[in-house]
Design an enzyme around this catalytic site. Sequence first.
Site, PDB file in Angstrom:
ATOM      1  CG  ASP A 146     -38.765  26.227  10.550  1.00 40.61           C
ATOM      2  OD1 ASP A 146     -38.594  27.495  11.217  1.00 40.61           O
ATOM      3  OD2 ASP A 146     -37.739  26.026   9.803  1.00 40.61           O
ATOM      4  CD  GLU A 192     -41.486  30.405  10.846  1.00 43.06           C
ATOM      5  OE1 GLU A 192     -40.848  31.265  11.335  1.00 43.06           O
ATOM      6  OE2 GLU A 192     -40.917  29.384  10.351  1.00 43.06           O
TER       7      GLU A 192
END
Length: 695
Positions: free
Chosen positions: A338, A375
Site C-alpha cells: 500500500d 501501489e
Amino acid sequence: MLMVYPHPELQFTHILPYGAVLHERGVQFVVFSRNATAMRLLMYKSVDDTEPSEIIDFDRDTDRWGDIWSIFVPGVSAGQLYHFQAEGPYDPSRGMLFDGRARLIDPYAKALAGTFQPALDGIVRPPKCVVVDDQFNWEGDRHLRRDLSESIIYEMHVKGFTASDTSGVKNPGTYAGVVEKIPYLKSLGVTAVELMPVHEFPIMDMMTGEKPTRNNYWGYDSMAFFAPHRGYAASKEPGGQVREFKEMVKALHQAGIEVILDVVYNHTCEGNEMGPILGFKGLENQVYYMMANGGSHYKNYSGCGNTVNGNHPIVREMIFHSLRHWVHNYHIDGFRFDLASILSRDRNGNLVPNPPLVEAIAEDPLLADTKIIAEAWDAAGAYQVGSFANMRWAEWNGRYRDDLRSFWRGDPGKLGALATRLAGSSDLYQPGGRQPYHSINFITSHDGFPMNDMVSYNDKHNEANGENNRDGDNHNISYNYGVEGPTRRRSIEKTRQRQIKNMMTTLLLSQGVPMILMGDECRRTQGGNNNAYCQDNEISYMNWKLVEKNADLRRFVKALVAFRRDQPTVRQKHFLSGKPTGRRGLFDVNWYSALGTAVTWDAAEGTLTCVLAAPEPFNDPHGVGRDVLLIMNASAAPAQFILPPVAKATSWRMFVDTAAEPPADVYPDLNGPRPPASGKFVMPERSMRVYVAAR
C-alpha cells in the site's frame, strides 16, 4: 537465528531476533529501545485483566546489549499475555514520548488478544500481546510458485467475503468462512486472492474501548506487523487466529489458489502528535517515524497522520523480518504494498533513486519465490507508475484503470490509450526492461466504485460516512446512462450489463495480469459509496443472493477466466512488437479501423479491430496458441464493421458477444457462430465481440 525442528509433518521455527521467542523452558523477551532508561515486562493471566499479575524489571547491566533489551523468563509458555513498559525522557518538542505508565504493544508480537480497555489517566490500554507457539501441521504445503504472467487475482476482504447473513457459512466474517467458500473461488477459476489488510488494526475506540461510530473496516491502520487480525478469527482463544489463518492458507493452496497480502508499512494507527501511544511511539518514536519541526510533528506522506521511517536501518530490518515471517511461517505467496512510493522516500522524506528498502525487498533471498506488487504512488503527490524499482516489482497500473474506464464510457480520442493498455502498457514498462506481466491491470478495486456502481452513478454518494460527502475521489470516470442509481428501466439495465461485460472482457483479454474486485462478477453494489472504508456492514459485504441473481454474468466471467488460463495469446510474457509472424500478412498484433483500414489513432470514434496472432505453435489443435480477433464499439451508436483482409484469411468461431442475450453472449467451448461470409456486419452501440481461430 533460524531453528528448524526436523519433524516430517510439523514445522516449528524461530526466525525473529526480537519479540517473545519461545523456548523449551521459558520465553526470551527481546525489544529494541535506544533512549529508554528502564524497561519492564508486564504479564497478565487473562485478556480481561486491567492490571498485570506480575511485573518484571529488566536489569540495565545484565539484560541490555547495546540498544537491545533481552530477558529470559523461565516457566512461561505459549498463551502468555504481556506488554512492555519503557521509562525515558519525555519531551514532545523533540519527539521523545517515553512514559513509564504506558502499556506498549511489542512491535514483534505474533498475536494480540482482547481489545482496548477504557483508558486510565489518559493512558491507553491496548490489546495484550500473546506468546505464540508456531507449531503447525502443514502436511507438506509449500508456496505454489505460479508464474506471475499466468496469474488472475481476486481482491477481497476477509470479513466482507462471508459476513453477510446471505453467505450461509458456519463462521461468517472469518478465516474459516473463507475456507467454506473456497469452492466458489475455485469455480471462478482465479489463481490468487489478494487479501485486504490482515495485520492487526484497531476495531474499538482506543480511549473508551467501545465500538466507534465509524468503525475501521478496511484495516489500513496497522498496529502490529507480525500478527494476523484477531477480529477475523472464529476462536476467541488468545492466539487462535494464528492457527486459523494458517488453516485458511493451507486450504487455499490445496485448491490451487495463491495468497497475496495487502500490507501497510507506510503508517500506523498511532496517528500524529495528537494520537495515542501504543507501542512504536513509546519505545523509540524518533526511529520508527519520520519527524518534522525538530521532532514535534510527524511528516505525513500517507494522509493518515504519520509516516513510517522505512529507510531507517532499524525499521527496515523490522519490515524485512515481518515479510519473512509471513512467507516462512504462513506460506504467503506475495505482497501488495500500500502506498509503496513512501518506501522510496529517505529518512528526510525525499524520493530517491534505488531506495535501500525497495531494492532490498527485491533482492531478499527468502522472498525470492514471492510476488511483490507496488501501489506506486502515495498521498503526498508521488506517482511512480511505470518507474517503480526494478524487474522484481510489478505495479498496480492506475493508468490502465483510467484509460479503460474512459474508453468504454465513450470519451473521444481514447483509441491509442486503449490499444496501449490492451497490449500490456509498453509505454510504461518496456523502457525499464520490464514485461507485460509487471502491469497489474484493474478497472475497479476496493478504493472506489465496484463495477456495478461505476455504470450506475455519475457521482459518489458517501453520506453514510459522516463527512457530508466530502471524502472519496471525485474523479470516478463513471456514467449512470440516464438514472442515478438503481432503476427498473430495462433499456438502462441492458446497457449497464453490457458495459460490465465489455470491461470484464477487455480486462481478462489484455496483456498483463488482471485483478478482479470481489463481487464484480455478480454486480455487488455499495449504493454509490466510493470510499467505504468505515462501512462494516451490508454496504461493503458480499451479497450472496446476487451470485444466483446474476448467474449469467458469473457464467460469462468464468468463461473469460478459463479462456485466459488456456490461451497464452492473451497473456504473453514479452511485449507485442508489430513485427511479422512468418505467416502471410500477419503481425503479432494487428490494428484496424472499423472499416478494416489503417487506424487514425486520435479519431473521436470509439471503434477498433485487433487481431492477436498466437505465439508458436500456431493454432494448436489442443487449444493452445490460437489467434484472437477483438472487435470493439464504444460509441453510443451502432457502427458498420468490415473485417480486414488478414482476418478474412482465418476461419473464426465466436467466443464473446456482449450485445447478445445469455447464453449467446459467451461460448465457453469456442463453438459460436462464424462471422458473416461477406466480412461485413453492424455492431450495436457499446458492444464487443471476440472470435477465436477455429481448430
